[in-house]
Design a protein around this motif. Sequence first.
Motif, PDB file in Angstrom:
ATOM      1  N   ILE A  31      46.572  31.969  41.711  1.00 41.53           N
ATOM      2  CA  ILE A  31      46.157  33.359  41.510  1.00 41.53           C
ATOM      3  C   ILE A  31      44.786  33.546  42.123  1.00 41.53           C
ATOM      4  CG2 ILE A  31      45.646  35.165  39.847  1.00 41.53           C
ATOM      5  CD1 ILE A  31      47.539  33.816  37.911  1.00 41.53           C
ATOM      6  N   ARG A  32      44.667  34.536  42.936  1.00 42.61           N
ATOM      7  CA  ARG A  32      43.358  34.841  43.537  1.00 42.61           C
ATOM      8  C   ARG A  32      42.621  35.810  42.624  1.00 42.61           C
ATOM      9  NH1 ARG A  32      44.390  35.250  50.015  1.00 42.61           N
ATOM     10  NH2 ARG A  32      46.543  35.778  49.634  1.00 42.61           N
ATOM     11  N   THR A  33      42.721  37.071  42.882  1.00 44.01           N
ATOM     12  CA  THR A  33      42.022  38.043  42.066  1.00 44.01           C
ATOM     13  C   THR A  33      42.881  38.489  40.890  1.00 44.01           C
ATOM     14  OG1 THR A  33      40.802  38.842  43.982  1.00 44.01           O
ATOM     15  CG2 THR A  33      40.908  40.299  42.069  1.00 44.01           C
ATOM     16  N   MET A  34      42.253  38.625  39.736  1.00 45.04           N
ATOM     17  CA  MET A  34      42.893  39.228  38.561  1.00 45.04           C
ATOM     18  C   MET A  34      42.073  40.445  38.174  1.00 45.04           C
ATOM     19  SD  MET A  34      44.051  35.974  36.222  1.00 45.04           S
ATOM     20  CE  MET A  34      45.409  36.851  35.439  1.00 45.04           C
ATOM     21  N   ALA A  49      38.161  46.883  36.544  1.00 43.85           N
ATOM     22  CA  ALA A  49      37.354  45.702  36.852  1.00 43.85           C
ATOM     23  C   ALA A  49      38.257  44.634  37.441  1.00 43.85           C
ATOM     24  CB  ALA A  49      36.658  45.170  35.596  1.00 43.85           C
ATOM     25  N   ASP A  50      37.658  43.760  38.258  1.00 45.54           N
ATOM     26  CA  ASP A  50      38.421  42.619  38.737  1.00 45.54           C
ATOM     27  C   ASP A  50      37.509  41.412  38.886  1.00 45.54           C
ATOM     28  OD1 ASP A  50      38.664  44.209  41.935  1.00 45.54           O
ATOM     29  OD2 ASP A  50      37.249  42.631  41.391  1.00 45.54           O
ATOM     30  N   ILE A  51      38.143  40.253  39.025  1.00 47.67           N
ATOM     31  CA  ILE A  51      37.390  38.997  39.098  1.00 47.67           C
ATOM     32  C   ILE A  51      38.150  38.040  40.002  1.00 47.67           C
ATOM     33  CG2 ILE A  51      38.481  38.169  36.959  1.00 47.67           C
ATOM     34  CD1 ILE A  51      35.838  36.656  36.372  1.00 47.67           C
ATOM     35  N   ASN A  58      33.774  42.785  39.869  1.00 48.92           N
ATOM     36  CA  ASN A  58      33.530  44.160  40.291  1.00 48.92           C
ATOM     37  C   ASN A  58      33.919  45.081  39.150  1.00 48.92           C
ATOM     38  OD1 ASN A  58      32.801  44.114  43.271  1.00 48.92           O
ATOM     39  ND2 ASN A  58      34.634  42.860  43.247  1.00 48.92           N
ATOM     40  N   TYR A  59      33.161  46.176  39.008  1.00 47.59           N
ATOM     41  CA  TYR A  59      33.432  47.145  37.956  1.00 47.59           C
ATOM     42  C   TYR A  59      33.384  48.562  38.516  1.00 47.59           C
ATOM     43  CZ  TYR A  59      32.289  43.296  34.771  1.00 47.59           C
ATOM     44  OH  TYR A  59      32.247  42.094  34.115  1.00 47.59           O
ATOM     45  N   ARG A  66      29.089  48.162  29.916  1.00 45.61           N
ATOM     46  CA  ARG A  66      29.826  48.241  28.652  1.00 45.61           C
ATOM     47  C   ARG A  66      31.006  47.257  28.614  1.00 45.61           C
ATOM     48  NH1 ARG A  66      32.564  52.724  27.409  1.00 45.61           N
ATOM     49  NH2 ARG A  66      32.944  53.348  29.569  1.00 45.61           N
ATOM     50  N   PHE A  67      31.655  47.046  29.745  1.00 47.34           N
ATOM     51  CA  PHE A  67      32.817  46.161  29.831  1.00 47.34           C
ATOM     52  C   PHE A  67      32.429  44.876  30.554  1.00 47.34           C
ATOM     53  CE2 PHE A  67      36.408  49.609  29.835  1.00 47.34           C
ATOM     54  CZ  PHE A  67      35.849  50.159  28.681  1.00 47.34           C
ATOM     55  N   THR A  68      33.054  43.782  30.141  1.00 50.73           N
ATOM     56  CA  THR A  68      32.852  42.495  30.803  1.00 50.73           C
ATOM     57  C   THR A  68      34.203  41.833  31.049  1.00 50.73           C
ATOM     58  OG1 THR A  68      30.717  42.174  29.697  1.00 50.73           O
ATOM     59  CG2 THR A  68      31.743  40.240  30.683  1.00 50.73           C
ATOM     60  N   ILE A  69      34.460  41.504  32.305  1.00 50.97           N
ATOM     61  CA  ILE A  69      35.694  40.803  32.662  1.00 50.97           C
ATOM     62  C   ILE A  69      35.405  39.321  32.828  1.00 50.97           C
ATOM     63  CG2 ILE A  69      35.431  41.163  35.161  1.00 50.97           C
ATOM     64  CD1 ILE A  69      38.506  41.557  35.279  1.00 50.97           C
ATOM     65  N   SER A  70      36.338  38.495  32.379  1.00 54.49           N
ATOM     66  CA  SER A  70      36.199  37.045  32.530  1.00 54.49           C
ATOM     67  C   SER A  70      37.592  36.446  32.677  1.00 54.49           C
ATOM     68  CB  SER A  70      35.472  36.433  31.330  1.00 54.49           C
ATOM     69  OG  SER A  70      36.181  36.678  30.134  1.00 54.49           O
TER      70      SER A  70
END
Length: 121
Positions: A31-34, A49-51, A58-59, A66-70
């Motif tokens: 998996i590359r980007t989620m 958002a993506d990671i 990126n948001y 306010r949001f955090t992707i991990s």
Amino acid sequence: QVQLVESGGGLVQPGGSLRLSCAASGSIFSIRTMGWYRQAPGKEREPVADITSGGVTNYVNSVKGRFTISRDNAKNTVYLQMNSLKPEDTAVYYCKADGISGTDWRRYDYWGQGTQVTVST
């Protein structure tokens, strides 16, 4: 067959928090980007958002701060911590994974079924 299963949605008051999870399973080589997208009633689906697999994030401007992707690459799982929620965050949230199939070695965009987030008093 690849499945993305989301969880963690629900009803929360303005200012509250929720944590979404999305786990990918099945015949997927890598998996590359989620990422997370959302679709509010009467509106088009939009990216949130993506990671990348390397942890670059990126948001969309409306959720920055306010949001955090991990993500946990070992578990093929992505998370979205949502704090200071607002009524305008109400939407169905979808998970997407940009991955390489373990069956035919082609690149696909895999989508989850969506989870409802409602921010209301």
